[in-house]
Design a protein around this motif. Sequence first.
Motif, short mmCIF file in Angstrom:
data_model
loop_
_atom_site.label_atom_id
_atom_site.label_comp_id
_atom_site.label_asym_id
_atom_site.label_seq_id
_atom_site.Cartn_x
_atom_site.Cartn_y
_atom_site.Cartn_z
N ILE A 275 0.85 -1.20 0.00
CA ILE A 275 0.00 0.00 0.00
C ILE A 275 0.88 1.24 0.00
O ILE A 275 1.16 1.86 1.04
CB ILE A 275 -0.96 0.00 1.21
CG1 ILE A 275 -1.77 -1.30 1.24
CG2 ILE A 275 -1.92 1.18 1.12
CD1 ILE A 275 -2.62 -1.47 2.48
N THR A 276 1.37 1.62 -1.15
CA THR A 276 2.15 2.85 -1.31
C THR A 276 1.21 4.05 -1.34
O THR A 276 -0.01 3.89 -1.51
CB THR A 276 2.93 2.80 -2.63
OG1 THR A 276 1.99 2.76 -3.72
CG2 THR A 276 3.83 1.56 -2.70
N PRO A 277 1.72 5.27 -1.16
CA PRO A 277 0.85 6.46 -1.25
C PRO A 277 0.08 6.53 -2.56
O PRO A 277 -1.09 6.94 -2.58
CB PRO A 277 1.84 7.62 -1.10
CG PRO A 277 2.96 7.05 -0.28
CD PRO A 277 3.08 5.62 -0.74
N GLU A 278 0.73 6.12 -3.65
CA GLU A 278 0.04 6.14 -4.95
C GLU A 278 -1.13 5.16 -4.97
O GLU A 278 -2.22 5.49 -5.43
CB GLU A 278 1.03 5.81 -6.06
CG GLU A 278 0.39 5.84 -7.45
CD GLU A 278 1.38 5.49 -8.55
OE1 GLU A 278 0.97 5.47 -9.72
OE2 GLU A 278 2.56 5.21 -8.23
N ILE A 279 -0.89 3.94 -4.45
CA ILE A 279 -1.95 2.93 -4.40
C ILE A 279 -3.08 3.38 -3.48
O ILE A 279 -4.27 3.23 -3.80
CB ILE A 279 -1.38 1.57 -3.94
CG1 ILE A 279 -0.51 0.96 -5.03
CG2 ILE A 279 -2.51 0.61 -3.57
CD1 ILE A 279 -1.26 0.61 -6.31
N ALA A 280 -2.72 3.96 -2.33
CA ALA A 280 -3.74 4.45 -1.41
C ALA A 280 -4.58 5.56 -2.03
O ALA A 280 -5.77 5.69 -1.75
CB ALA A 280 -3.09 4.95 -0.13
N GLY A 281 -3.97 6.36 -2.92
CA GLY A 281 -4.71 7.41 -3.61
C GLY A 281 -5.67 6.86 -4.64
O GLY A 281 -6.79 7.34 -4.79
N VAL A 282 -5.25 5.82 -5.35
CA VAL A 282 -6.09 5.22 -6.38
C VAL A 282 -7.19 4.35 -5.75
O VAL A 282 -8.32 4.29 -6.25
CB VAL A 282 -5.24 4.38 -7.36
CG1 VAL A 282 -6.13 3.65 -8.36
CG2 VAL A 282 -4.25 5.28 -8.08
N PHE A 283 -6.85 3.68 -4.65
CA PHE A 283 -7.81 2.78 -3.99
C PHE A 283 -8.01 3.20 -2.54
O PHE A 283 -7.54 2.55 -1.60
CB PHE A 283 -7.29 1.34 -4.03
CG PHE A 283 -7.11 0.78 -5.41
CD1 PHE A 283 -8.20 0.39 -6.18
CD2 PHE A 283 -5.84 0.64 -5.96
CE1 PHE A 283 -8.04 -0.12 -7.45
CE2 PHE A 283 -5.66 0.12 -7.24
CZ PHE A 283 -6.77 -0.25 -7.98
N PRO A 284 -8.73 4.29 -2.29
CA PRO A 284 -8.94 4.75 -0.91
C PRO A 284 -9.71 3.74 -0.06
O PRO A 284 -9.59 3.74 1.16
CB PRO A 284 -9.72 6.05 -1.07
CG PRO A 284 -10.32 5.99 -2.45
CD PRO A 284 -9.38 5.20 -3.27
#
Length: 588
Positions: A275-284
């Motif tokens: 769960i990288t910041p980018e992944i967390a942004g795409v999949f909140p």
Amino acid sequence: MTGTTGARGQAAAVRTEEETVTGVEHARTPASTSSPAGAGPDPTAAKQPPTGTPETSTLSLPVQVAQNDESEVSQESAGYSPHAPDVLHEATLEQLRKLGSDSFPSVQEVVDLYNALPDTRKRRDPLHSLAWRIGFRWQSGSWPALPGSGRKGRSEPQAPHGVGTSASGLIAELRAAASHGRVSLNEWQQANYQTVEPALSPFVTRPGCSFIPSGDHVRAALVLPRGKDGTLSPTALSIIMEGFAAIAHEAHTVISQMNTMVHPDISPEQMRAMITPEIAGVFPEIASFLNRADQSSSVDVNTPLQGMIRRTFQNGNATITLLLDPSEPIKLRESRVRQLTIAVNLVEKAGFKLPDMEFYFPKYGRRVQALPGEGFATNPLEPTWAGVAQFLAPKQIAVSPESVGALERVRLDGGRFHAVGMQFREQGVGVLIHELGHLLHYANNRSRYIDAASSHFTPSAAATARILSEYAGSGPTEFVAEYFLGLVMGKTFTPEQDRMYDALGGARPPYPAAQTALQLQSDQLRHLTLEVNSQLVRRGDLRTRPADLIRTTYERLPRDLKSSYTELIAEAIADILKSESAGQMGVS
């Protein structure tokens, strides 16, 4: 995201505007001779002879009885026992009263219309059926070419078959059709189905329909007679409300199945590392999976609708209800509610009065999966809910947690955006305003909303809509919602777009918009200054512009541009500064 699309089929019977407003309205009346409750006095009473007193004209099979013609034809030779003229006249008047007619034929006019019917009809049809046919011809203007009448003859549409002649009969046949799946429509009914309110007709068409699938309330209602002004009748609207309830139930069923799944071979430590910041942004919604009640489970699904937390707020005279998932992390839930608050405030500042509304916030709006070696992605093999948000008539908007994530921006050739909301800083706010546009469209004019939602654009109207955005050209209701979003955010429109929005029933603000200046915060100004200068360097201009110049140039921008994302604002400011710089060099 609403509306239906499809290929346009040419109407089997070409109707004039007059026929659309009158003939369609009255073509499907219950075949009954009883007077409706509250029908009131007969406006033609002075024209009617005393009951039981026959006129000199006798209804006959082969002969059209001219005015004052006292000839009679033997009932035996005609092979038919005719009804007395006054009896058929009274039955016809009863039918016209039910239709709400404001004009009534004389006894002789009923005789003329009767004699123009096919012989087989006169032989076989009962009194109420004959009266319906005569009443329809009178009301719709489908007159025979009578000698001396001054009227041009028109062909009578085929009598109804396959679908009953009343709303209750239609619904009964739909329910009975479950065994074979559909109810067939004849040519006349297909033409009714393709009729739209006159104001919409320059912009939309409705594809042809030869049958109604079992349980399709919306299509069934579109076959019913319309009001004299071409609007859907109260009966049709009530049937469509049943259809909307079924659509909402189906949507809730689909949404309830949305989930997040992590493969059992992925340990909790491995999952957190994914769960990288980018992944967390795409999949909140991953935050909801981490907060699931059963930490041993590899799958987490939405809380059932009946288990949602219900919160109600008063906003002026409107009641706003929120349906919130109790297992969603508070921080994520609050960010979603914050977006909604911004959207509602912007709509109100634009001068709109909001009706009662309900917002359904499931914690999952799609199926997300995590697989070893692949990371997080949507599951392409399972059915999913088809949008970030969806308006469910009459007053609910379902919103996916994707709205607070990093939504894609699609910019087309010429600088246009695929959707208007993609222009703005917070796309999720734009999505919510778009859906509020659907809700206010429905609240403002239900009949036109339904006509628009069940039709598609003419080619020229679609081209006009696509000037606004590509998505606006996908259908009439989407154009209205995109226009509404642009209206709230301060966009300008072409005169044809204005006309189309009003014709489709889009809402206009009853109050003047609040004159609020959009001010740059210090951090926003700092980022904007850096971005403008970066864009100028990429264009070969190495001079650094100060923050004060960036601020004053920003204040000159159109209101909708001021609400855009930083890169787009910087692009517009860089265009102005570059142009003015070139102009100064030319002057010197």
